[in-house]
Design a protein around this motif. Sequence first.
Motif, mmCIF file in Angstrom:
data_model
loop_
_atom_site.group_PDB
_atom_site.id
_atom_site.type_symbol
_atom_site.label_atom_id
_atom_site.label_comp_id
_atom_site.label_asym_id
_atom_site.label_seq_id
_atom_site.Cartn_x
_atom_site.Cartn_y
_atom_site.Cartn_z
ATOM 1 N N GLN A 161 0.860 -1.176 0.000
ATOM 2 C CA GLN A 161 0.000 0.000 0.000
ATOM 3 C C GLN A 161 0.900 1.230 0.000
ATOM 4 O OE1 GLN A 161 -2.350 0.632 3.518
ATOM 5 N NE2 GLN A 161 -3.849 1.852 2.416
ATOM 6 N N VAL A 162 0.768 2.062 -1.032
ATOM 7 C CA VAL A 162 1.585 3.265 -1.182
ATOM 8 C C VAL A 162 0.678 4.479 -1.033
ATOM 9 C CG1 VAL A 162 3.102 4.566 -2.710
ATOM 10 C CG2 VAL A 162 3.176 2.090 -2.732
ATOM 11 N N VAL A 163 0.984 5.343 -0.072
ATOM 12 C CA VAL A 163 0.255 6.597 0.106
ATOM 13 C C VAL A 163 1.034 7.658 -0.649
ATOM 14 C CG1 VAL A 163 -0.581 8.291 1.768
ATOM 15 C CG2 VAL A 163 -0.537 5.880 2.376
ATOM 16 N N TYR A 164 0.428 8.198 -1.721
ATOM 17 C CA TYR A 164 1.178 9.146 -2.529
ATOM 18 C C TYR A 164 0.658 10.565 -2.443
ATOM 19 C CZ TYR A 164 -2.463 8.281 -6.064
ATOM 20 O OH TYR A 164 -3.638 8.136 -6.722
ATOM 21 N N ASN A 165 -0.412 10.821 -1.748
ATOM 22 C CA ASN A 165 -0.874 12.192 -1.567
ATOM 23 C C ASN A 165 -1.687 12.251 -0.285
ATOM 24 O OD1 ASN A 165 -1.515 14.839 -1.867
ATOM 25 N ND2 ASN A 165 -2.863 14.585 -3.617
ATOM 26 N N MET A 166 -1.192 13.016 0.686
ATOM 27 C CA MET A 166 -1.895 13.164 1.955
ATOM 28 C C MET A 166 -1.936 14.646 2.255
ATOM 29 S SD MET A 166 -0.992 11.292 5.477
ATOM 30 C CE MET A 166 -2.245 10.964 6.660
ATOM 31 N N ARG A 167 -3.133 15.199 2.431
ATOM 32 C CA ARG A 167 -3.215 16.641 2.657
ATOM 33 C C ARG A 167 -4.270 16.970 3.706
ATOM 34 N NH1 ARG A 167 -5.385 15.715 -2.406
ATOM 35 N NH2 ARG A 167 -7.544 16.305 -2.638
ATOM 36 N N ASP A 168 -4.038 18.069 4.386
ATOM 37 C CA ASP A 168 -4.945 18.595 5.396
ATOM 38 C C ASP A 168 -5.877 19.577 4.702
ATOM 39 O OD1 ASP A 168 -6.221 19.558 7.620
ATOM 40 O OD2 ASP A 168 -4.470 20.586 8.440
ATOM 41 N N GLU A 169 -7.168 19.325 4.753
ATOM 42 C CA GLU A 169 -8.129 20.192 4.082
ATOM 43 C C GLU A 169 -8.759 21.193 5.033
ATOM 44 O OE1 GLU A 169 -10.831 17.653 1.950
ATOM 45 O OE2 GLU A 169 -9.379 17.412 0.324
ATOM 46 N N GLY A 170 -8.258 21.328 6.243
ATOM 47 C CA GLY A 170 -8.697 22.361 7.169
ATOM 48 C C GLY A 170 -9.808 21.924 8.099
ATOM 49 N N LEU A 171 -10.336 22.910 8.814
ATOM 50 C CA LEU A 171 -11.378 22.656 9.809
ATOM 51 C C LEU A 171 -12.759 22.731 9.167
ATOM 52 C CD1 LEU A 171 -10.063 24.743 12.821
ATOM 53 C CD2 LEU A 171 -10.022 22.290 12.558
ATOM 54 N N LEU A 172 -13.650 21.875 9.625
ATOM 55 C CA LEU A 172 -15.035 21.861 9.169
ATOM 56 C C LEU A 172 -15.943 21.835 10.388
ATOM 57 C CD1 LEU A 172 -14.834 19.106 6.439
ATOM 58 C CD2 LEU A 172 -14.885 21.541 6.064
ATOM 59 N N PHE A 173 -17.126 22.360 10.245
ATOM 60 C CA PHE A 173 -18.143 22.278 11.280
ATOM 61 C C PHE A 173 -19.290 21.447 10.721
ATOM 62 C CE2 PHE A 173 -15.834 25.999 12.597
ATOM 63 C CZ PHE A 173 -15.814 25.871 13.976
ATOM 64 N N PRO A 174 -19.302 20.133 11.005
ATOM 65 C CA PRO A 174 -20.393 19.301 10.498
ATOM 66 C C PRO A 174 -21.725 19.716 11.127
ATOM 67 C CG PRO A 174 -18.672 17.956 11.505
ATOM 68 C CD PRO A 174 -18.333 19.379 11.748
ATOM 69 N N SER A 175 -22.784 19.501 10.396
ATOM 70 C CA SER A 175 -24.106 19.872 10.919
ATOM 71 C C SER A 175 -24.442 19.007 12.131
ATOM 72 C CB SER A 175 -25.162 19.707 9.831
ATOM 73 O OG SER A 175 -25.205 18.359 9.404
#
Length: 169
Positions: free
Chosen positions: A110-124
């Motif tokens: 298993q190769v992880v080739y892109n990992m990014r933080d998409e920021g904070l969210l406030f789920p409903s």
Amino acid sequence: MNDFSELENELKNVRPLPPSAKLFTRVEQGLANVAGADALPDKVIRPDRFRINWLSMGIALGAAAVLLIFAHIDLKHPAKSVPAVVSITPAPSVASIAPTSQFIPAGATQVVYNMRDEGLLFPSGSAQPVRRWRSQTRETLQWRNPATGASLRVSYPSEQVELIPVSGQ
């Protein structure tokens, strides 16, 4: 041509006069008086060169520290260019019977080739925010037939979204 000669004569009359001998003697006396005195008068401003103003240096360092705190520079992000590789290879087993003509698992990667933080969210319906991490991977599974030496390899991409609860913000 006559106009230029008249203009030249007027310019000769406007030339400055040479300095008088009286002016030279006054300048020499003034220089001698200043050179003879050891201390300059109090009206002369002397700059403080090569002195460190510690108060302004402390204020500047404090402002830089506050800026770094507010900027929230996070140096613990995972490296984006180096893929993470996970490999699983089963241990060879000693079979008491002759190998059959079937495929057995030979390995998984298993190769992880892109990992990014998409920021904070406030789920409903949630009181606290969550941080969304998105990672893209490529998984490869391999099987081998020991009797014939044939192998089979399957590779497929996948994407995973992980929501991590954030507390203390």
